[in-house]
Design a protein around this motif. Structure first.
Motif, mmCIF file in Angstrom:
data_model
loop_
_atom_site.group_PDB
_atom_site.id
_atom_site.type_symbol
_atom_site.label_atom_id
_atom_site.label_comp_id
_atom_site.label_asym_id
_atom_site.label_seq_id
_atom_site.Cartn_x
_atom_site.Cartn_y
_atom_site.Cartn_z
ATOM 1 N N PRO A 123 49.087 68.288 11.326
ATOM 2 C CA PRO A 123 49.403 69.689 11.644
ATOM 3 C C PRO A 123 48.636 70.262 12.836
ATOM 4 C CG PRO A 123 48.016 69.565 9.700
ATOM 5 C CD PRO A 123 48.369 68.154 10.066
ATOM 6 N N ASN A 124 47.642 69.568 13.333
ATOM 7 C CA ASN A 124 46.847 70.092 14.446
ATOM 8 C C ASN A 124 47.041 69.309 15.744
ATOM 9 O OD1 ASN A 124 45.668 72.099 12.825
ATOM 10 N ND2 ASN A 124 44.253 70.588 11.982
ATOM 11 N N ASP A 125 48.142 68.591 15.846
ATOM 12 C CA ASP A 125 48.410 67.761 17.016
ATOM 13 C C ASP A 125 49.258 68.542 18.023
ATOM 14 O OD1 ASP A 125 49.335 65.892 18.879
ATOM 15 O OD2 ASP A 125 49.407 64.286 17.399
ATOM 16 N N ALA A 126 48.599 69.086 19.043
ATOM 17 C CA ALA A 126 49.286 69.902 20.044
ATOM 18 C C ALA A 126 50.372 69.119 20.771
ATOM 19 C CB ALA A 126 48.275 70.455 21.053
ATOM 20 N N ASP A 127 50.110 67.844 21.083
ATOM 21 C CA ASP A 127 51.109 67.036 21.785
ATOM 22 C C ASP A 127 52.368 66.852 20.947
ATOM 23 O OD1 ASP A 127 49.528 66.697 24.030
ATOM 24 O OD2 ASP A 127 48.673 64.804 23.313
ATOM 25 N N LEU A 128 52.193 66.692 19.665
ATOM 26 C CA LEU A 128 53.337 66.525 18.776
ATOM 27 C C LEU A 128 54.184 67.807 18.757
ATOM 28 C CD1 LEU A 128 54.821 64.655 16.883
ATOM 29 C CD2 LEU A 128 53.260 65.360 15.060
ATOM 30 N N TYR A 129 53.526 68.958 18.644
ATOM 31 C CA TYR A 129 54.265 70.222 18.678
ATOM 32 C C TYR A 129 54.999 70.380 20.011
ATOM 33 C CZ TYR A 129 52.439 72.140 14.339
ATOM 34 O OH TYR A 129 52.159 72.363 13.013
ATOM 35 N N TYR A 130 54.329 70.027 21.088
ATOM 36 C CA TYR A 130 54.955 70.142 22.416
ATOM 37 C C TYR A 130 56.198 69.253 22.489
ATOM 38 C CZ TYR A 130 55.639 70.176 27.424
ATOM 39 O OH TYR A 130 56.202 70.310 28.673
ATOM 40 N N ASN A 131 56.088 68.018 22.023
ATOM 41 C CA ASN A 131 57.216 67.096 22.100
ATOM 42 C C ASN A 131 58.372 67.497 21.177
ATOM 43 O OD1 ASN A 131 56.489 65.178 24.157
ATOM 44 N ND2 ASN A 131 54.801 64.630 22.805
ATOM 45 N N VAL A 132 58.069 68.097 20.044
ATOM 46 C CA VAL A 132 59.138 68.624 19.202
ATOM 47 C C VAL A 132 59.811 69.789 19.938
ATOM 48 C CG1 VAL A 132 59.717 69.731 17.005
ATOM 49 C CG2 VAL A 132 58.074 67.843 17.050
ATOM 50 N N GLY A 133 59.016 70.583 20.634
ATOM 51 C CA GLY A 133 59.585 71.652 21.455
ATOM 52 C C GLY A 133 60.513 71.098 22.518
ATOM 53 N N VAL A 134 60.104 70.000 23.158
ATOM 54 C CA VAL A 134 60.949 69.356 24.168
ATOM 55 C C VAL A 134 62.260 68.876 23.541
ATOM 56 C CG1 VAL A 134 61.147 67.365 25.711
ATOM 57 C CG2 VAL A 134 59.052 68.724 25.708
ATOM 58 N N LEU A 135 62.170 68.336 22.348
ATOM 59 C CA LEU A 135 63.372 67.885 21.645
ATOM 60 C C LEU A 135 64.336 69.054 21.438
ATOM 61 C CD1 LEU A 135 65.029 65.811 20.026
ATOM 62 C CD2 LEU A 135 63.593 66.370 18.062
ATOM 63 N N TYR A 136 63.830 70.175 20.940
ATOM 64 C CA TYR A 136 64.689 71.340 20.749
ATOM 65 C C TYR A 136 65.189 71.897 22.080
ATOM 66 C CZ TYR A 136 64.283 71.799 15.711
ATOM 67 O OH TYR A 136 64.400 71.594 14.358
ATOM 68 N N GLN A 137 64.373 71.803 23.106
ATOM 69 C CA GLN A 137 64.791 72.249 24.433
ATOM 70 C C GLN A 137 65.978 71.404 24.925
ATOM 71 O OE1 GLN A 137 61.918 71.568 27.589
ATOM 72 N NE2 GLN A 137 62.452 73.545 28.513
ATOM 73 N N ARG A 138 65.895 70.107 24.723
ATOM 74 C CA ARG A 138 67.008 69.217 25.098
ATOM 75 C C ARG A 138 68.279 69.582 24.343
ATOM 76 N NH1 ARG A 138 64.639 63.054 24.981
ATOM 77 N NH2 ARG A 138 63.212 63.262 26.736
ATOM 78 N N LEU A 139 68.131 69.821 23.036
ATOM 79 C CA LEU A 139 69.293 70.198 22.225
ATOM 80 C C LEU A 139 69.895 71.511 22.730
ATOM 81 C CD1 LEU A 139 67.971 69.346 18.655
ATOM 82 C CD2 LEU A 139 69.753 68.143 19.921
ATOM 83 N N THR A 140 69.028 72.436 23.090
ATOM 84 C CA THR A 140 69.487 73.720 23.623
ATOM 85 C C THR A 140 70.336 73.514 24.860
ATOM 86 O OG1 THR A 140 67.482 74.825 22.812
ATOM 87 C CG2 THR A 140 68.735 75.955 24.546
ATOM 88 N N ILE A 141 69.821 72.735 25.802
ATOM 89 C CA ILE A 141 70.520 72.501 27.065
ATOM 90 C C ILE A 141 71.823 71.740 26.827
ATOM 91 C CG2 ILE A 141 70.357 71.409 29.338
ATOM 92 C CD1 ILE A 141 68.560 73.966 28.849
ATOM 93 N N GLU A 142 71.792 70.755 25.923
ATOM 94 C CA GLU A 142 73.001 69.973 25.624
ATOM 95 C C GLU A 142 74.134 70.843 25.086
ATOM 96 O OE1 GLU A 142 72.095 66.748 22.953
ATOM 97 O OE2 GLU A 142 70.756 65.792 24.402
#
Length: 188
Positions: A79-98
């Motif tokens: 729960p404290n992994d900033a990189d993991l949160y960032y990459n999940v954000g990137v995943l949702y960002q990709r879905l948004t753009i798609e």
């Protein structure tokens, strides 16, 4: 060949499966890399880093739903992994753009004479894109909260998602609602 010989000797060696997966990734064999990472996780005493790698494989495979499901499992464990949160954000960002980009293109071709199901579909797609943008922004903000040093890329990602949500809320949703109203349709 060396890895395969090692696995013939010790079929439960997590490090060898991890190395095999990394080589497969370099050769862009994502499906077999996934299988190797799963075996590495199964036999590992410390599966966390391997699980993170598997998460990226799911993203690279374009298996977005599996990546989302897997990210929830990872976030529960780390729960404290900033990189993991960032990459999940990137995943949702990709879905948004798609979803957003093709929907915007359809929207630009829509008139009050358009097929009612098309108008309704565009509206629903904008709503989904907005939901994904919100999720992306939220994960980026969580990453920002966990980062030791402020990251410009995280701030920019949050800003991009806010701008996109504003466009959807202030331009696209009201416009498609007006098109629907003029065409005699009622949107939920």
């Amino acid at each position: 060949n060396t890895i395969e010989r090692g696995l013939d000797i010790n079929a439960k060696n997590s490090d060898l499966y991890r190395l095999k997966a990394e080589i497969l990734l370099q050769n862009n064999d994502l499906k077999v890399a996934e299988e190797s990472y799963l075996k590495a996780i199964k036999y590992s005493d410390n599966p966390g880093p391997i699980m993170r790698n598997l998460f990226y494989v799911y993203i690279d495979m374009g298996d977005n739903q599996r990546a989302i499901d897997y990210s929830n499992e990872l976030l529960d464990k780390y729960p404290n992994d900033a990189d993991l949160y960032y990459n999940v954000g990137v995943l949702y960002q990709r879905l948004t753009i798609e979803i957003f980009e093709p929907t915007r293109d359809l929207f630009l071709q829509t008139t009050t004479e358009s097929d009612p199901s098309s108008i309704t579909g565009i509206y629903k797609s904008f709503k989904i894109a907005r939901k994904y943008a919100y999720n992306a922004k939220d994960y980026f903000l969580q990453a920002s909260d966990l980062e030791l040093d402020e990251s410009i890329s995280t701030k920019e990602a949050v800003s991009e998602m806010r701008k996109l949500m504003d466009q959807i809320d202030e331009i696209f949703i009201p416009s498609i609602r007006e098109t629907a109203r003029t065409a005699g349709l009622e949107l939920e």
